[in-house]
Design a protein around this motif. Structure first.
Motif, PDB file in Angstrom:
ATOM      1  N   LEU A  20       0.937  -1.290   0.314  1.00 36.07           N
ATOM      2  CA  LEU A  20       0.243  -0.264   0.086  1.00 36.07           C
ATOM      3  C   LEU A  20       1.174   1.331  -0.221  1.00 36.07           C
ATOM      4  O   LEU A  20       2.370   1.430   0.396  1.00 36.07           O
ATOM      5  N   ARG A  25      -1.943   2.941   3.982  1.00 32.75           N
ATOM      6  CA  ARG A  25      -1.635   2.670   4.961  1.00 32.75           C
ATOM      7  C   ARG A  25      -1.785   2.809   5.847  1.00 32.75           C
ATOM      8  O   ARG A  25      -3.151   2.423   7.485  1.00 32.75           O
ATOM      9  N   ALA A 125      -6.356  -1.088  -1.619  1.00 27.64           N
ATOM     10  CA  ALA A 125      -6.509  -1.932  -0.484  1.00 27.64           C
ATOM     11  C   ALA A 125      -6.965  -3.156  -1.053  1.00 27.64           C
ATOM     12  O   ALA A 125      -6.566  -4.044  -1.181  1.00 27.64           O
TER      13      ALA A 125
END
Length: 232
Positions: A20, A25, A125
């Motif tokens: 990510l 993140r 994601a």
């Protein structure tokens, strides 16, 4: 090489969190609640109907499955940056395996509603999770085909080499795994009988390639281990 954030936490590049971008993140790591588990504590129980997921921030966990005959089969290891419990969060089905802390583990617990919202609103994601699951399936398939073509001594050497390369730490005396591993668990991972596994380990010890302790392995000569395993 692992990636490290300003917080000091680090993840392997191929892990879920490692794939990510920093902003996504950070958002995911601010979701849910932080949990701490001690060695031997269970994060997820096989057949349980819970649906939350854990993002591993630090530490190592073991994934095992219990059979109807009472055996416990070792499946895999998960480390910092990886996600566990994602299958139940996808289909609301029972947990397929038990996840146990190998030492102190810090994780982020995210409930199923927030997890699904994150995946729906953050395409990166969702893509990262897809890549991780695909990689796990591909690796498991390749390993099963590969192991089936070799005798027990080579299977054991290959599994040990894989664990050391992925989860080992190097010291002056050799390589040590970052998680405890029993001989029955190694046998299950190599798809060998315990007797065959013990024989393979005895051979490697006599050659000075490894040392074994209770629930622990030290690889003194990784090159020799990989050569025994037939790896380039």
């Amino acid at each position: 090489m692992s990636q490290t954030d300003a917080s000091g936490d680090s993840w392997l590049p191929g892990s879920f969190l490692g794939r990510l971008e920093p902003a996504v993140r950070a958002q995911i790591l601010s979701t849910g609640v932080r949990r701490r588990f001690e060695a031997g504590q269970v994060l997820l129980h096989q057949d349980d109907l819970s649906t939350h997921v854990y993002l591993l921030v630090s530490g190592v966990v073991k994934v095992t499955v219990g059979t109807a005959g009472g055996r416990t089969i070792f499946l895999s290891v998960r480390t910092a940056g990886e996600v566990v419990g994602e299958l139940a969060a996808t289909d609301d089905g029972p947990r397929t395996a038990t996840v146990t802390a190998c030492g102190v583990v810090h994780a982020r617990e995210i409930n199923v509603r927030d997890w699904r919202e994150l995946l729906a609103t953050r395409s990166s994601a969702s893509a990262a999770l897809h890549f991780v699951l695909t990689e796990r399936l591909r690796a498991a398939t390749s390993r099963r085909i590969e192991l089936g073509e070799h005798p027990a001594s080579v299977r054991v050497a290959r599994i040990l080499a894989y664990f050391v390369r992925r989860y080992g730490e190097r010291y002056e005396h050799g390589w040590e795994l970052t998680f405890p591993l029993t001989q029955p668990e190694l046998a299950a991972a190599a798809e060998c009988s315990l007797t065959s596994t013990q024989g393979a380990l005895r051979e490697l010890r006599l050659r000075g390639v490894i040392e074994t302790r209770y629930r622990w392995f030290v690889v003194r000569d990784l090159v020799a281990l990989e050569d025994h395993a037939g790896l380039d």
